[in-house]
Design a protein around this motif. Structure first.
Motif, PDB file in Angstrom:
ATOM      1  N   ALA A  29       0.666  -1.207  -0.174  1.00  0.00           N
ATOM      2  CA  ALA A  29       0.025  -0.311   0.138  1.00  0.00           C
ATOM      3  C   ALA A  29       0.893   1.157   0.009  1.00  0.00           C
ATOM      4  N   CYS A  30       2.060   1.311   0.634  1.00  0.00           N
ATOM      5  CA  CYS A  30       2.918   2.532   1.039  1.00  0.00           C
ATOM      6  C   CYS A  30       3.510   2.698  -0.512  1.00  0.00           C
ATOM      7  N   GLU A  31       3.770   1.699  -1.047  1.00  0.00           N
ATOM      8  CA  GLU A  31       4.583   2.064  -2.302  1.00  0.00           C
ATOM      9  C   GLU A  31       3.701   2.286  -3.531  1.00  0.00           C
ATOM     10  N   TYR A  32       2.421   1.815  -3.457  1.00  0.00           N
ATOM     11  CA  TYR A  32       1.379   2.176  -4.411  1.00  0.00           C
ATOM     12  C   TYR A  32       0.746   3.730  -4.031  1.00  0.00           C
ATOM     13  N   LEU A  33       0.787   4.116  -2.836  1.00  0.00           N
ATOM     14  CA  LEU A  33       0.311   5.657  -2.523  1.00  0.00           C
ATOM     15  C   LEU A  33       1.703   6.531  -3.068  1.00  0.00           C
ATOM     16  N   LYS A  34       2.874   6.122  -2.964  1.00  0.00           N
ATOM     17  CA  LYS A  34       4.044   7.038  -3.289  1.00  0.00           C
ATOM     18  C   LYS A  34       4.351   6.832  -4.654  1.00  0.00           C
ATOM     19  N   LYS A  35       4.443   5.727  -5.234  1.00  0.00           N
ATOM     20  CA  LYS A  35       4.782   5.695  -6.703  1.00  0.00           C
ATOM     21  C   LYS A  35       3.711   5.758  -7.762  1.00  0.00           C
ATOM     22  N   ILE A  36       2.536   5.466  -7.324  1.00  0.00           N
ATOM     23  CA  ILE A  36       1.515   5.480  -8.303  1.00  0.00           C
ATOM     24  C   ILE A  36       0.520   6.696  -8.062  1.00  0.00           C
ATOM     25  N   LYS A  37       0.155   6.965  -6.887  1.00  0.00           N
ATOM     26  CA  LYS A  37      -0.649   8.125  -6.489  1.00  0.00           C
ATOM     27  C   LYS A  37       0.314   9.549  -6.338  1.00  0.00           C
ATOM     28  N   LYS A  38       1.388   9.128  -6.239  1.00  0.00           N
ATOM     29  CA  LYS A  38       2.273  10.234  -5.862  1.00  0.00           C
ATOM     30  C   LYS A  38       2.251  11.247  -4.822  1.00  0.00           C
ATOM     31  N   LEU A  39       1.712  10.331  -3.517  1.00  0.00           N
ATOM     32  CA  LEU A  39       1.497  11.153  -2.204  1.00  0.00           C
ATOM     33  C   LEU A  39       2.848  11.333  -1.814  1.00  0.00           C
ATOM     34  N   ASN A  40       2.988  12.402  -1.018  1.00  0.00           N
ATOM     35  CA  ASN A  40       4.428  12.635  -0.245  1.00  0.00           C
ATOM     36  C   ASN A  40       3.898  12.430   1.213  1.00  0.00           C
ATOM     37  N   PHE A  41       4.649  11.489   1.727  1.00  0.00           N
ATOM     38  CA  PHE A  41       4.256  11.325   3.073  1.00  0.00           C
ATOM     39  C   PHE A  41       5.188  10.674   3.879  1.00  0.00           C
ATOM     40  N   THR A  42       5.363  10.816   5.085  1.00  0.00           N
ATOM     41  CA  THR A  42       6.404  10.245   6.113  1.00  0.00           C
ATOM     42  C   THR A  42       6.030   9.286   6.855  1.00  0.00           C
ATOM     43  N   TYR A  43       4.771   9.487   7.422  1.00  0.00           N
ATOM     44  CA  TYR A  43       4.437   8.461   8.749  1.00  0.00           C
ATOM     45  C   TYR A  43       3.219   7.697   8.195  1.00  0.00           C
ATOM     46  N   VAL A  44       3.229   6.517   8.841  1.00  0.00           N
ATOM     47  CA  VAL A  44       2.043   5.860   8.289  1.00  0.00           C
ATOM     48  C   VAL A  44       1.430   4.984   9.447  1.00  0.00           C
ATOM     49  N   CYS A  45       0.158   4.744   9.649  1.00  0.00           N
ATOM     50  CA  CYS A  45      -0.469   4.110  10.699  1.00  0.00           C
ATOM     51  C   CYS A  45      -1.166   2.851  10.183  1.00  0.00           C
ATOM     52  N   CYS A  46      -0.986   1.643  10.448  1.00  0.00           N
ATOM     53  CA  CYS A  46      -1.868   0.638  10.101  1.00  0.00           C
ATOM     54  C   CYS A  46      -2.851   0.094  11.376  1.00  0.00           C
ATOM     55  N   LEU A  47      -4.010   0.577  10.719  1.00  0.00           N
ATOM     56  CA  LEU A  47      -5.157   0.208  11.927  1.00  0.00           C
ATOM     57  C   LEU A  47      -5.989  -0.977  11.492  1.00  0.00           C
ATOM     58  N   TYR A  48      -6.124  -2.028  12.118  1.00  0.00           N
ATOM     59  CA  TYR A  48      -7.210  -3.077  11.783  1.00  0.00           C
ATOM     60  C   TYR A  48      -8.415  -2.398  12.154  1.00  0.00           C
ATOM     61  N   PRO A  49      -9.404  -2.959  11.121  1.00  0.00           N
ATOM     62  CA  PRO A  49     -10.688  -2.480  11.062  1.00  0.00           C
ATOM     63  C   PRO A  49     -11.443  -3.056  12.468  1.00  0.00           C
ATOM     64  N   CYS A  50     -11.190  -3.953  13.252  1.00  0.00           N
ATOM     65  CA  CYS A  50     -12.090  -4.537  14.268  1.00  0.00           C
ATOM     66  C   CYS A  50     -11.304  -4.130  15.614  1.00  0.00           C
ATOM     67  N   THR A  51     -11.539  -2.661  15.743  1.00  0.00           N
ATOM     68  CA  THR A  51     -10.731  -2.165  16.990  1.00  0.00           C
ATOM     69  C   THR A  51     -11.744  -1.246  17.711  1.00  0.00           C
ATOM     70  N   PRO A  52     -12.916  -1.624  18.032  1.00  0.00           N
ATOM     71  CA  PRO A  52     -13.889  -0.784  18.679  1.00  0.00           C
ATOM     72  C   PRO A  52     -13.782  -0.199  20.042  1.00  0.00           C
ATOM     73  N   LEU A  53     -12.661  -0.711  20.999  1.00  0.00           N
ATOM     74  CA  LEU A  53     -12.481  -0.277  21.850  1.00  0.00           C
ATOM     75  C   LEU A  53     -11.641   0.938  22.385  1.00  0.00           C
ATOM     76  N   LEU A  54     -10.630   1.100  21.098  1.00  0.00           N
ATOM     77  CA  LEU A  54      -9.529   2.199  21.149  1.00  0.00           C
ATOM     78  C   LEU A  54     -10.287   3.826  21.177  1.00  0.00           C
ATOM     79  N   ASN A  55      -9.724   4.473  21.846  1.00  0.00           N
ATOM     80  CA  ASN A  55      -9.665   5.892  22.083  1.00  0.00           C
ATOM     81  C   ASN A  55      -8.971   6.502  20.861  1.00  0.00           C
ATOM     82  N   PRO A  56      -9.253   7.864  20.464  1.00  0.00           N
ATOM     83  CA  PRO A  56      -8.679   8.450  19.454  1.00  0.00           C
ATOM     84  C   PRO A  56      -7.133   9.155  20.166  1.00  0.00           C
ATOM     85  N   GLU A  57      -7.172   8.904  21.478  1.00  0.00           N
ATOM     86  CA  GLU A  57      -6.147   9.367  22.079  1.00  0.00           C
ATOM     87  C   GLU A  57      -4.918   8.345  21.997  1.00  0.00           C
TER      88      GLU A  57
END
Length: 229
Positions: free
Chosen positions: A87-115
């Motif tokens: 996904a990172c390589e797709y976003l960087k090379k194909i979509k030409k996004l310029n980003f430094t940091y990445v968070c992988c978040l699993y879908p089933c995480t209903p108990l987390l807080n934004p903090e």
């Protein structure tokens, strides 16, 4: 720039359609997307998937980017790090996004807080050579763990530890299976491993359940109802 990447493949094994299953009125994926938005720290939200139903939810939630995950990366034998690297390589090379940091978040995480995500991102910026992920402390010393024989008899991994007071053991922890922060460079590196090269955020046991089976799902429901988070 910070990108959230949510991996949501189609064929969950032990809970059918887990990622789009309703949890107290919202699908798990919808909850994950809402969580990311509430933090107000992400520049882009990306979902990598092979599921048409997931794509429809993403379109309704105005997700920034949807990646069609290749079949070779859609089995349960593929590592999370491989999926996020793609996904990172797709976003960087194909979509030409310029980003430094990445968070992988699993879908089933209903108990987390934004903090939880905000704090972890701050930790990453202070430690850019590391990954950052949440952990939970084992409720009982693992030094006294045992397995059961076919006759339901205990087989201790270390019988000597049964004679040591539990207060003498140091706490042990495990990955809570919720999210991972890292730099783009670390995600695509062959020399960095997200579980090893890391800093950790400890979460209370009632605010993270790695939902792999129906029992896990029921536990998550109990904790959610208790509203202790």
């Amino acid at each position: 720039m910070l990108v959230a990447i949510i991996p949501a493949r189609k064929n969950s094994i032990r809970i059918k359609k887990k990622n789009i299953k309703s949890f107290f009125g919202k699908t798990m994926l919808t909850r994950a997307i809402d969580l990311v938005k509430k933090t107000k720290i992400f520049d882009y939200i990306c979902v990598t998937t092979d599921d048409l139903h997931v794509k429809k939810i993403c379109e309704k939630k105005n997700v920034s980017l949807i990646i069609n995950r290749p079949k070779k990366l859609s089995s349960n034998k593929i590592s999370t790090q491989s999926v996020i690297k793609h996904a990172c390589e797709y976003l960087k090379k194909i979509k030409k996004l310029n980003f430094t940091y990445v968070c992988c978040l699993y879908p089933c995480t209903p108990l987390l807080n934004p903090e939880d995500l905000v704090i972890s991102f701050k930790t990453l910026k202070k430690n850019p050579k590391k990954f950052v992920y949440p952990v939970i402390r084992y409720r009982h010393p693992i030094q006294r763990a045992f397995k059961l024989s076919k006759n339901l008899e205990p087989k201790f991994y270390n019988i000597k530890n049964t004679f040591i007071d539990t207060s003498k053991f140091s706490p042990s922890y495990h990955d809570s299976g919720q999210f991972y922060f890292g730099t783009y460079e670390n995600w695509i590196s062959k020399k960095k491993f997200m579980h090893i090269d890391a800093k950790c955020l400890e979460l209370p046991f009632y605010r993270a359940v790695d939902i792999d089976n129906k029992e896990d799902w029921k536990i998550a429901e109990i904790f959610y109802r208790s509203k202790k988070f």
